[in-house]
Design a protein around this motif. Structure first.
Motif, mmCIF file in Angstrom:
data_model
loop_
_atom_site.group_PDB
_atom_site.id
_atom_site.type_symbol
_atom_site.label_atom_id
_atom_site.label_comp_id
_atom_site.label_asym_id
_atom_site.label_seq_id
_atom_site.Cartn_x
_atom_site.Cartn_y
_atom_site.Cartn_z
ATOM 1 N N PRO A 45 25.884 71.656 39.183
ATOM 2 C CA PRO A 45 25.879 71.980 37.754
ATOM 3 C C PRO A 45 25.430 70.811 36.885
ATOM 4 C CG PRO A 45 27.816 72.903 38.774
ATOM 5 C CD PRO A 45 27.145 72.068 39.830
ATOM 6 N N TRP A 46 24.725 71.138 35.782
ATOM 7 C CA TRP A 46 24.088 70.121 34.956
ATOM 8 C C TRP A 46 25.073 69.103 34.388
ATOM 9 C CZ3 TRP A 46 20.567 66.960 34.078
ATOM 10 C CH2 TRP A 46 20.462 66.285 32.854
ATOM 11 N N SER A 47 26.232 69.539 33.932
ATOM 12 C CA SER A 47 27.162 68.584 33.321
ATOM 13 C C SER A 47 27.603 67.525 34.320
ATOM 14 C CB SER A 47 28.391 69.308 32.754
ATOM 15 O OG SER A 47 29.217 69.815 33.780
ATOM 16 N N ILE A 48 27.674 67.901 35.585
ATOM 17 C CA ILE A 48 28.038 66.940 36.632
ATOM 18 C C ILE A 48 26.894 65.967 36.860
ATOM 19 C CG2 ILE A 48 28.683 66.693 39.060
ATOM 20 C CD1 ILE A 48 29.977 69.483 38.862
ATOM 21 N N ARG A 49 25.675 66.503 36.932
ATOM 22 C CA ARG A 49 24.508 65.610 37.090
ATOM 23 C C ARG A 49 24.351 64.694 35.881
ATOM 24 N NH1 ARG A 49 19.809 69.348 37.431
ATOM 25 N NH2 ARG A 49 21.229 71.067 36.937
ATOM 26 N N GLU A 50 24.591 65.258 34.696
ATOM 27 C CA GLU A 50 24.426 64.486 33.466
ATOM 28 C C GLU A 50 25.409 63.318 33.413
ATOM 29 O OE1 GLU A 50 23.693 65.599 28.813
ATOM 30 O OE2 GLU A 50 25.428 66.497 29.805
ATOM 31 N N SER A 51 26.627 63.526 33.906
ATOM 32 C CA SER A 51 27.607 62.440 33.896
ATOM 33 C C SER A 51 27.138 61.272 34.750
ATOM 34 C CB SER A 51 28.955 62.945 34.407
ATOM 35 O OG SER A 51 28.916 63.238 35.786
ATOM 36 N N CYS A 52 26.459 61.593 35.843
ATOM 37 C CA CYS A 52 25.907 60.545 36.710
ATOM 38 C C CYS A 52 24.786 59.801 35.999
ATOM 39 C CB CYS A 52 25.409 61.166 38.007
ATOM 40 S SG CYS A 52 24.547 60.009 39.083
ATOM 41 N N VAL A 53 23.895 60.557 35.363
ATOM 42 C CA VAL A 53 22.783 59.937 34.627
ATOM 43 C C VAL A 53 23.314 59.019 33.529
ATOM 44 C CG1 VAL A 53 20.831 60.393 33.091
ATOM 45 C CG2 VAL A 53 21.201 61.837 35.119
ATOM 46 N N TYR A 54 24.317 59.513 32.808
ATOM 47 C CA TYR A 54 24.904 58.699 31.736
ATOM 48 C C TYR A 54 25.542 57.432 32.303
ATOM 49 C CZ TYR A 54 27.841 57.324 27.795
ATOM 50 O OH TYR A 54 28.442 56.604 26.780
ATOM 51 N N GLY A 55 26.211 57.569 33.425
ATOM 52 C CA GLY A 55 26.820 56.409 34.056
ATOM 53 C C GLY A 55 25.793 55.360 34.437
ATOM 54 N N ALA A 277 30.482 61.465 39.056
ATOM 55 C CA ALA A 277 30.163 62.894 39.062
ATOM 56 C C ALA A 277 31.373 63.720 39.488
ATOM 57 C CB ALA A 277 28.980 63.158 39.994
ATOM 58 N N ALA A 278 32.137 63.217 40.449
ATOM 59 C CA ALA A 278 33.319 63.940 40.927
ATOM 60 C C ALA A 278 34.377 64.056 39.834
ATOM 61 C CB ALA A 278 33.893 63.244 42.158
ATOM 62 N N ILE A 279 34.520 63.020 39.018
ATOM 63 C CA ILE A 279 35.464 63.081 37.894
ATOM 64 C C ILE A 279 35.077 64.207 36.943
ATOM 65 C CG2 ILE A 279 36.260 61.858 35.821
ATOM 66 C CD1 ILE A 279 35.996 59.246 37.463
ATOM 67 N N GLU A 280 33.793 64.292 36.637
ATOM 68 C CA GLU A 280 33.318 65.350 35.749
ATOM 69 C C GLU A 280 33.537 66.722 36.383
ATOM 70 O OE1 GLU A 280 31.517 67.653 32.784
ATOM 71 O OE2 GLU A 280 32.340 65.612 32.722
ATOM 72 N N ALA A 281 33.322 66.826 37.700
ATOM 73 C CA ALA A 281 33.531 68.105 38.382
ATOM 74 C C ALA A 281 34.973 68.565 38.247
ATOM 75 C CB ALA A 281 33.150 67.973 39.857
ATOM 76 N N LEU A 282 35.910 67.644 38.389
ATOM 77 C CA LEU A 282 37.325 68.008 38.301
ATOM 78 C C LEU A 282 37.747 68.321 36.865
ATOM 79 C CD1 LEU A 282 38.933 65.522 40.844
ATOM 80 C CD2 LEU A 282 38.512 67.961 41.138
ATOM 81 N N LYS A 283 37.137 67.653 35.920
ATOM 82 C CA LYS A 283 37.501 67.873 34.521
ATOM 83 C C LYS A 283 36.900 69.158 33.949
ATOM 84 C CE LYS A 283 38.443 63.164 32.854
ATOM 85 N NZ LYS A 283 38.000 62.092 31.920
ATOM 86 N N HIS A 284 35.644 69.413 34.277
ATOM 87 C CA HIS A 284 34.945 70.512 33.592
ATOM 88 C C HIS A 284 34.153 71.433 34.523
ATOM 89 C CE1 HIS A 284 35.100 67.190 30.444
ATOM 90 N NE2 HIS A 284 35.868 68.144 29.953
ATOM 91 N N GLY A 285 34.344 71.308 35.833
ATOM 92 C CA GLY A 285 33.507 72.063 36.761
ATOM 93 C C GLY A 285 34.055 73.395 37.229
ATOM 94 N N GLU A 286 35.268 73.725 36.843
ATOM 95 C CA GLU A 286 35.898 74.938 37.377
ATOM 96 C C GLU A 286 35.117 76.199 37.023
ATOM 97 O OE1 GLU A 286 40.279 77.143 37.611
ATOM 98 O OE2 GLU A 286 39.938 75.526 36.155
#
Length: 391
Positions: A45-55, A277-286
């Protein structure tokens, strides 16, 4: 120089993965439909990929703690407490690993001494036995049956336990069968583990891929099991993050400390980008996960109905994204069926014996691919049966 004699006997004793043979053949062919790869066909999912890019843009490119980012460990323990009502200390009872595969490997190396026996229900994921062998342990295979939907029972395990048995390794929802364990059966297995003082390694990577109103029971949540369970999970399947290689282990502080020793000398830490990315998945990936699971369920019902209509017996899988049809009525071995089907109709799947001897007479098909591809694969398999098997 005879290099084979210089290789570790433990490595020489391990057969190459039974999965790879058919994909090596398929890689040289055109117009192949693959039902073999245990990998989501969805993009992360894009929000997970985006968190990595931002990092990366913020310069997060360093090592992390050996055990992983504390924020990620806190999110993991919060998830486990929320979903399974088990409390873990994020500072002492969690280790972030490079996929569940690393977690399994170092768990075995942390607890096994040479000759220790490990009970493994079959069919099972291909790396289970290899990890035991490489750690110096002895594999004790416990066959399961299609009549019981490939679930293991405490009674069956009792026939294989010895004074040398140290570990029970289970993986449910199961790869390759799609089997799911019910609470009552797991409760009896928990009593068995306590009676024989066993460490239980529970691989629950598919725990979120559950269908038909089935409920997953986390083994560590059973009475008195948290302290003797090494719970393994990760992000590859539920969040379509296979290539990120991020997993984790939860266990008592002594085991996690021992696993961390191995981890820090061989891996040091999981990549920081994957951890972010895993942090974002747990926060907003459900929400993304639920959407993917809904799609898998449609595919599950399609392939189950299709296999039965073309004459291949199979029980209804209620977890993961695999179906395990029986092909014994064809008169072919699992490998013959898989290879002949690939060459005749260009459908790639995995012979059941790749997952243990009791998988002979079955094939594993993954429905982690699109509906059109599944539909076309079913047509091709039916053609294969009509033109090359039952003629």
């Amino acid at each position: 120089m005879n290099w084979k004699n210089r290789i570790s006997p433990a490595v020489n004793a391990i057969a190459p993965s039974g999965i790879r043979k058919f994909f090596d053949i398929a890689a040289e062919m055109e117009d192949v439909i693959s039902l073999g790869v245990g990998e989501p066909d969805f993009v992360t999912p894009w929000s997970i990929r985006e968190s990595c890019v931002y990092g990366l843009e913020q310069g997060y490119t360093s090592y992390t703690s050996n055990r992983g980012l504390l924020e990620l460990r806190q999110e993991i323990t919060s998830l486990i407490e929320r979903e399974h009502q088990i409390t873990y200390d994020p500072k002492k009872e969690v280790l972030v690993t490079v996929g569940v595969s690393e977690a399994l490997d170092i768990a075995m190396r942390a607890v096994l001494a040479p000759g220790d026996e490990v009970l493994i229900p079959e069919p099972c994921y291909v790396s289970y036995k290899a990890c035991v062998t490489l750690a110096g342990g002895k594999v004790i295979s416990v066959p399961t049956k299609i009549e019981n939907e490939f679930r293991i029972t405490a009674e069956e395990l009792t026939d294989y336990v010895t004074p040398k048995t140290k570990v029970l390794l289970i993986g449910y929802p199961n790869n390759p069968t799609g089997a799911v364990m019910d609470y009552e059966t797991l409760e009896k297995i928990a009593n068995f583990a306590e009676k024989h003082d066993l460490i239980v390694i529970s691989d629950e990577i598919y725990c979120n891929l559950i269908y038909a109103n089935t409920k997953h029971t986390c083994f560590a949540s059973l009475d008195k099991m948290k302290d003797r369970t090494i719970l393994l999970n990760g992000f590859s399947k539920a969040y379509a993050m296979t290539g990120w290689r991020i997993g984790y282990a939860l266990a008592n502080p002594v085991i996690i400390s021992a696993m961390t020793k191995i981890h820090q000398y061989t891996i040091l830490c999981a990549p920081i980008t994957a951890q972010i990315a895993a942090i974002e998945a747990l926060k907003h990936g459900e929400k993304y996960m639920k959407k993917m699971v809904s799609e898998y369920d449609k595919r599950r019902l399609l392939i189950l109905d299709g296999m039965r209509k073309i004459g291949l017996e199979c029980f209804e899988p209620k977890g993961a994204f695999y179906i395990f049809p029986c092909i014994k009525n064809t008169g072919l071995t699992s490998e013959e069926f898989a290879e002949n089907l690939l060459r005749a109709e260009r459908v790639a799947l995995v012979p059941g014996n790749a997952f243990g001897d009791c998988g002979e007479g079955f094939i594993r098909c993954s429905y982690a691919t699109s509906v059109p591809k599944i539909s076309e694969a079913l047509v091709r398999i039916e053609n294969f049966l009509k033109n090359h098997v039952y003629r």
